[in-house]
Design a protein around this motif. Sequence first.
Motif, PDB file in Angstrom:
ATOM      1  N   SER A 152       5.277 134.335  45.878  1.00 55.72           N
ATOM      2  CA  SER A 152       6.019 133.877  47.048  1.00 55.72           C
ATOM      3  C   SER A 152       7.418 134.479  46.997  1.00 55.72           C
ATOM      4  O   SER A 152       7.905 134.896  45.941  1.00 55.72           O
ATOM      5  CB  SER A 152       6.082 132.350  47.078  1.00 55.72           C
ATOM      6  N   TRP A 197       2.841 136.249  51.716  1.00 55.55           N
ATOM      7  CA  TRP A 197       3.404 134.918  51.909  1.00 55.55           C
ATOM      8  C   TRP A 197       4.233 134.917  53.187  1.00 55.55           C
ATOM      9  O   TRP A 197       4.740 135.949  53.621  1.00 55.55           O
ATOM     10  CB  TRP A 197       4.287 134.531  50.727  1.00 55.55           C
ATOM     11  N   ASN A 201       8.242 130.742  52.887  1.00 56.14           N
ATOM     12  CA  ASN A 201       7.489 130.193  51.754  1.00 56.14           C
ATOM     13  C   ASN A 201       6.692 128.937  52.119  1.00 56.14           C
ATOM     14  O   ASN A 201       6.329 128.147  51.244  1.00 56.14           O
ATOM     15  CB  ASN A 201       8.420 129.880  50.570  1.00 56.14           C
TER      16      ASN A 201
END
Length: 717
Positions: A152, A197, A201
């Motif tokens: 991420s 991602w 996030n």
Amino acid sequence: MYSSKNIIITVFALLSNTLFSQSYPPTKTGNEVDVFHGVSYPDPLRWIEDMKNPEVEQWFKNQAEYTNQVFSKVNGIQALAKEWGNLSLIQQEKYKDIYFRGGIYFYKKTLPNESVGKIYMRKGKEGSEELLFDPTTFIAEKTLSVTAIKPSFDGKYLGIGYAEMGAEIGSLIIIDVVKKKVLPQKFEPNYNGISEWMPDNSGFLWPKLATSDMTSPELFMNLKTMFQSIDLTKPSEDFFSKAKNTELPIDASDFPVAFATDDMPNYVFGGLFSVQNELRTFYALNDSKTKKSLTWKVLSEVKDGLVGTIEFHQGKVFAVSTKEASNLKLISTSLENLDWDNAEIIMPERKETLQEFVKCNDYLVVVYSDGINCSLYKYSLITKKVEKIETPLSGTFTLSVVDRKKNEIMVKITSWNKAPTAYDLDLDKNTFKQSMFSKPSNYPKAFDELVVEEVEVKGHDGVMIPLSLIYKKDIKKNGQNVCVMEAYGAYGMSSKPSFDFMYNTLATKGVIIAIPHVRGGGEKGYEWYMGGHKSNKPNTWKDFISCGEWLIQNGYTSPAKLGGMGTSAGGILITRAITERPDLFAAAVCNVGISNALRMEFTPNGANNTKEFGTTNDPTECKALYEMDGVAHIIKGEKYPAVLCVAGWNDPRVIPWQPAKFAAMMQLNTATTKPALLKVNFDNGHFTEDKNVTYQDFAHQFGFVLWQCGHPDFQMK
């Protein structure tokens, strides 16, 4: 030059082939016939395609056992695999898939004594290394390898894709980086981990297949990009697919992949990816506050002629164009006012071919190649100036961006006889420093005695074909050298000069390694690729044949010493080269290769490949597919060279019955006593990360060629 003893060994090798003339496992034939556009195409081995039939599975096992028995009687093969294994031990650790996100480096590292890589993290360059994931212990009694990783943007989570025994189709798991804990949820059937991602996030996008059955025609059909919230207890949602986006021209065989970028966090992007080079992409405003459904707009179409990578910066879109530029050019337009026809030319077409470009914080970095050596340029996104960068070494350049927020990229440099070295390039200063993710290896001094020669060969139609040669500097051009010639020629992919210690090991044993850069690849630009595309595909194997003829005419080798190899799409090349010119070769290897092109579109990966090779639904393309079909061109009673076909039992790209049918048809029809073998890798797919499996596999392939070409170290016990 071989001694009289060597010549006696070669004669004995030819005589020993009589052992194989009548002892193959039995193969039945049927009466199946396809009729396309009024033309009949017999297919007596159609029954082999039913891989879930116990009779078919037993036939594969019988063939595999027979081939293993044959190889057990050939000297040199196990010694070669062992030699490669020992060479791998003198290498330093290898790094791959390096990311810097949230102040943490994430990467895959393989130690010299390991067969597959493990996943590690390091907090900054000075931080201590920590193990995050070990695929060898994750599931007891399972042989796993990591297919992809993606952290991420805040570095708190890491997505890991893994598969079993080279299968590629597998599972996706998430690691909580702070707790160093694998979370319980699995996302499957997954292909290649996480797409990306979301910049905030909040979750991630991942590609989901319709089935995990690698023999199913539905395997690569109707793929979906799913959105998964970071709250993993919530189910994944269809985000981008044919079923979800009926307003878009998504075909069932397309790979609809959605992705996001922190360069433009308010947007999401989607692409319809396939073997087709021209990009078909879309974009949509992603307003998470209003929760409105996405409205997709066209970013690029086939007619725009964009290929390769698309990058974004402050509302601008950068891409590579083929329009009026066979060697490609770098152009830009704005997302607000898209106009590819009148795009700004950032870097015009050059004599060299544009290979790739990447983006970091303030620069675009572009690689050009003359087919042998690369050159490096940077474009400042601030000053708009282009500058050439002087590099510490010549050779092939590969770029990667570890941290997009820095003005630094990693440049890996290699060549046929130069092991790769990775450098960190400071783009503000144009300075290179050897990367912490690159450790040089001390290979045998015998490698230093190898010569690299680059020549051009006149093809059947007068076109000049680049040919790369690797050999010992003291060879004599007397026609007595074993020569292994290998090429690919598809999808516009170039056979770039790169270090391969398997090639170099063979060269130290007096073998000439020849790499023809045939049409269908991208060595000479977009037109070179199209010169081996669909109806132009015969140029691919005819270029290969021309290079073989040149090697013989110039004394490098002779027909009794020449072996040919082709892998995957290169199966078309090698099976058609030996069926068109069986007199030119002593041996051939079709490695996980397409050999039955008329039936390719009916395989799990077939519909996708119709854009590269064609479809039987079109009369012109159907004729072209017949021309590409090695199985269809085997003639009863012809004297063919020795043949080894290799199938990966877990192969999702080229189903095992493709090379299997070629081996069986050779066994049934060749008039020579030279062997026609089928090697089945039940512990492998299209390839595998497991280097021990890889060394064994290629030791059999190269060992077979050297045996049949009379190399004294590879003869019957």
